[in-house]
Design an enzyme around this catalytic site. Structure first.
Site, PDB file in Angstrom:
ATOM      1  N   CYS A  86     -55.986 -11.643  14.662  1.00 47.72           N
ATOM      2  CA  CYS A  86     -56.145 -12.862  13.801  1.00 47.72           C
ATOM      3  C   CYS A  86     -55.076 -13.474  13.360  1.00 47.72           C
ATOM      4  CB  CYS A  86     -56.887 -12.269  12.432  1.00 47.72           C
ATOM      5  SG  CYS A  86     -56.218 -11.287  11.346  1.00 47.72           S
ATOM      6  N   ASN A 136     -53.151 -10.454  10.240  1.00 47.45           N
ATOM      7  CA  ASN A 136     -53.170  -9.093  10.392  1.00 47.45           C
ATOM      8  C   ASN A 136     -53.548  -8.331   9.233  1.00 47.45           C
ATOM      9  OD1 ASN A 136     -51.951  -6.271  12.141  1.00 47.45           O
ATOM     10  ND2 ASN A 136     -53.954  -6.769  11.902  1.00 47.45           N
ATOM     11  N   CYS A 138     -56.548  -9.693   6.837  1.00 44.14           N
ATOM     12  CA  CYS A 138     -58.030  -9.737   6.401  1.00 44.14           C
ATOM     13  C   CYS A 138     -58.835  -9.310   7.524  1.00 44.14           C
ATOM     14  CB  CYS A 138     -58.099 -11.208   5.948  1.00 44.14           C
ATOM     15  SG  CYS A 138     -57.189 -11.554   4.477  1.00 44.14           S
ATOM     16  N   ARG A 139     -58.948 -10.217   8.358  1.00 46.21           N
ATOM     17  CA  ARG A 139     -60.234 -10.192   9.443  1.00 46.21           C
ATOM     18  C   ARG A 139     -60.036  -8.783  10.533  1.00 46.21           C
ATOM     19  NH1 ARG A 139     -59.789 -16.360  11.168  1.00 46.21           N
ATOM     20  NH2 ARG A 139     -57.701 -15.667  10.636  1.00 46.21           N
ATOM     21  N   ASP A 159     -61.543 -17.763   8.110  1.00 48.48           N
ATOM     22  CA  ASP A 159     -60.519 -16.966   7.446  1.00 48.48           C
ATOM     23  C   ASP A 159     -61.035 -17.087   6.292  1.00 48.48           C
ATOM     24  OD1 ASP A 159     -58.060 -16.279   6.097  1.00 48.48           O
ATOM     25  OD2 ASP A 159     -56.823 -17.899   7.561  1.00 48.48           O
TER      26      ASP A 159
END
Ligand code: 4NP
Length: 164
Positions: free
Chosen positions: A8, A11, A13-14, A128
């Site tokens: 993402c 690096n 959150c998702r 996001d």
């Protein structure tokens, strides 16, 4: 052995959530030792940091502990991984530029994560959640879990075909 990298922007959150969920599901199916699972960000702002607390919390609510530290994706990842999955189309575009000329089979190596989401057809992003509230992390978790299950089914099939 198969190696999969989730990517993402930050690096935190998702992609750490995808890494943690996928590892958890692989462990449940006894496949963890046959997989190399990692995550990275296209940006460098959060290098060395643990996941965003909101990702850690949503994972914990679903029984998963996140243990990654953020790193930035590098061009050498193109040859170190079998499959690199971008969480959104901006990440995919950045990775395409970074890997330009480095990947033997760019179309096979680099995909959108939600290409494996059984509930979508066509290109879809994992939104996001960084600037939103905690609800966004639950929404992201639901699509990440559903997509990781179907990704793992496909990876398990290819491991079987590769010889048990
Ligand atoms: P991620 O979310 O890409 O899912 O880790 C973000 C994290 C940090 C930032 C943007 C998105 N940021 O701008 O710092």
């Amino acid at each position: 052995m198969a190696s999969i990298l989730f990517v993402c922007l930050g690096n935190i959150c998702r992609s750490p959530l995808a890494e943690g969920v996928f590892r958890h599901l692989a462990r449940e199916r006894g496949l963890e030792s046959r997989l190399h699972i990692d995550s990275a960000g296209t940006g460098a702002w959060h290098v060395g940091n643990p996941p965003d607390p909101r990702s850690t919390e949503v994972a914990a609510r679903h029984g998963i502990r996140l243990e990654s530290r953020a790193r930035q994706v590098r061009s050498g990842d193109a040859t170190r991984f079998d499959l690199i999955l971008a969480m959104d189309r901006a990440n995919l575009s950045d990775l395409t530029d970074l890997f330009d000329g480095r990947a033997e089979d760019p179309a096979g190596l680099l995909r959108l994560f939600r290409d494996y989401d059984p509930e979508v057809t066509g290109a879809a992003d994992v939104p996001d959640p960084y600037y939103g509230g905690p609800d966004g992390f639950e929404v992201v978790h639901a699509m990440v879990e559903r997509t990781c299950r179907s990704l793992l089914d496909e990876v398990a099939r290819s491991l079987d075909q590769a010889g048990g």
